[in-house]
Design a protein around this motif. Sequence first.
Motif, PDB file in Angstrom:
ATOM      1  N   UNK A 175       0.845  -1.195   0.000  1.00  0.00           N
ATOM      2  CA  UNK A 175       0.000   0.000   0.000  1.00  0.00           C
ATOM      3  C   UNK A 175       0.877   1.242   0.000  1.00  0.00           C
ATOM      4  N   UNK A 176       0.320   2.341  -0.502  1.00  0.00           N
ATOM      5  CA  UNK A 176       1.086   3.573  -0.646  1.00  0.00           C
ATOM      6  C   UNK A 176       0.826   4.512   0.517  1.00  0.00           C
ATOM      7  N   UNK A 177       1.891   5.139   0.995  1.00  0.00           N
ATOM      8  CA  UNK A 177       1.794   6.092   2.092  1.00  0.00           C
ATOM      9  C   UNK A 177       1.424   7.469   1.593  1.00  0.00           C
ATOM     10  N   UNK A 178       1.455   8.423   2.510  1.00  0.00           N
ATOM     11  CA  UNK A 178       1.147   9.818   2.176  1.00  0.00           C
ATOM     12  C   UNK A 178       2.211  10.366   1.228  1.00  0.00           C
ATOM     13  N   UNK A 179       1.848  11.290   0.352  1.00  0.00           N
ATOM     14  CA  UNK A 179       2.817  11.874  -0.580  1.00  0.00           C
ATOM     15  C   UNK A 179       3.948  12.595   0.164  1.00  0.00           C
ATOM     16  N   UNK A 180       5.156  12.403  -0.334  1.00  0.00           N
ATOM     17  CA  UNK A 180       6.358  13.018   0.212  1.00  0.00           C
ATOM     18  C   UNK A 180       6.976  13.887  -0.879  1.00  0.00           C
ATOM     19  N   UNK A 181       7.312  15.129  -0.561  1.00  0.00           N
ATOM     20  CA  UNK A 181       7.981  16.006  -1.509  1.00  0.00           C
ATOM     21  C   UNK A 181       9.453  15.643  -1.623  1.00  0.00           C
ATOM     22  N   UNK A 182       9.922  15.373  -2.842  1.00  0.00           N
ATOM     23  CA  UNK A 182      11.306  14.946  -3.069  1.00  0.00           C
ATOM     24  C   UNK A 182      11.961  15.781  -4.164  1.00  0.00           C
ATOM     25  N   UNK A 183      13.238  16.029  -3.998  1.00  0.00           N
ATOM     26  CA  UNK A 183      14.037  16.665  -5.043  1.00  0.00           C
ATOM     27  C   UNK A 183      14.468  15.596  -6.043  1.00  0.00           C
ATOM     28  N   UNK A 184      14.749  15.959  -7.285  1.00  0.00           N
ATOM     29  CA  UNK A 184      15.122  14.967  -8.294  1.00  0.00           C
ATOM     30  C   UNK A 184      16.337  14.131  -7.890  1.00  0.00           C
ATOM     31  N   UNK A 185      17.307  14.752  -7.216  1.00  0.00           N
ATOM     32  CA  UNK A 185      18.516  14.008  -6.834  1.00  0.00           C
ATOM     33  C   UNK A 185      18.263  12.999  -5.717  1.00  0.00           C
ATOM     34  N   UNK A 186      17.096  13.053  -5.084  1.00  0.00           N
ATOM     35  CA  UNK A 186      16.736  12.082  -4.051  1.00  0.00           C
ATOM     36  C   UNK A 186      16.058  10.852  -4.641  1.00  0.00           C
ATOM     37  N   UNK A 187      15.829  10.872  -5.963  1.00  0.00           N
ATOM     38  CA  UNK A 187      15.104   9.793  -6.641  1.00  0.00           C
ATOM     39  C   UNK A 187      15.945   9.168  -7.736  1.00  0.00           C
ATOM     40  N   UNK A 188      15.629   7.931  -8.059  1.00  0.00           N
ATOM     41  CA  UNK A 188      16.252   7.227  -9.164  1.00  0.00           C
ATOM     42  C   UNK A 188      15.253   6.227  -9.733  1.00  0.00           C
ATOM     43  N   UNK A 189      15.509   5.784 -10.941  1.00  0.00           N
ATOM     44  CA  UNK A 189      14.705   4.690 -11.508  1.00  0.00           C
ATOM     45  C   UNK A 189      15.502   3.392 -11.532  1.00  0.00           C
ATOM     46  N   UNK A 190      16.664   3.404 -10.862  1.00  0.00           N
ATOM     47  CA  UNK A 190      17.534   2.232 -10.737  1.00  0.00           C
ATOM     48  C   UNK A 190      17.033   1.370  -9.585  1.00  0.00           C
ATOM     49  N   UNK A 191      16.479   0.223  -9.911  1.00  0.00           N
ATOM     50  CA  UNK A 191      15.883  -0.653  -8.892  1.00  0.00           C
ATOM     51  C   UNK A 191      16.929  -1.361  -8.043  1.00  0.00           C
ATOM     52  N   UNK A 192      18.204  -1.235  -8.359  1.00  0.00           N
ATOM     53  CA  UNK A 192      19.244  -1.934  -7.603  1.00  0.00           C
ATOM     54  C   UNK A 192      19.824  -1.084  -6.472  1.00  0.00           C
ATOM     55  N   UNK A 193      19.252   0.081  -6.211  1.00  0.00           N
ATOM     56  CA  UNK A 193      19.723   0.926  -5.111  1.00  0.00           C
ATOM     57  C   UNK A 193      19.590   0.153  -3.812  1.00  0.00           C
ATOM     58  N   UNK A 194      20.689   0.076  -3.058  1.00  0.00           N
ATOM     59  CA  UNK A 194      20.713  -0.565  -1.721  1.00  0.00           C
ATOM     60  C   UNK A 194      20.386  -2.041  -1.762  1.00  0.00           C
ATOM     61  N   UNK A 195      20.680  -2.740  -2.819  1.00  0.00           N
ATOM     62  CA  UNK A 195      20.412  -4.195  -2.830  1.00  0.00           C
ATOM     63  C   UNK A 195      21.701  -4.955  -2.709  1.00  0.00           C
TER      64      UNK A 195
END
Length: 90
Positions: free
Chosen positions: A70-90
């Motif tokens: 389930x999805x939580x409440x919306x969080x405001x994020x800067x672009x550098x805080x996001x990635x489309x790389x699913x291997x982050x922290x794996x």
Amino acid sequence: METAQQYHIGDMVFAAEDIFNDGGMPGFEDEEALIVPSGLRGVIVHFGVAEMDETKEIYLVQFENGPDGSLGAPIGCLPEELTQDSTVNQ
């Protein structure tokens, strides 16, 4: 001057780093509380610019919030805080 969006509504993203409260997130007693751990999956639900600096993009992201996905409440994020790389922290 318009900014080219890096992400679009509906895009799946991951937290590129731990995201901490900057004091503006309601519901957290600790102003420095961890809101989203690195690697957590979410979806872009809205796009805008920072009120204090309209050259900065802000993405509202709903991150998964529990074992059922389930999805939580919306969080405001800067672009550098996001990635489309699913291997982050794996």
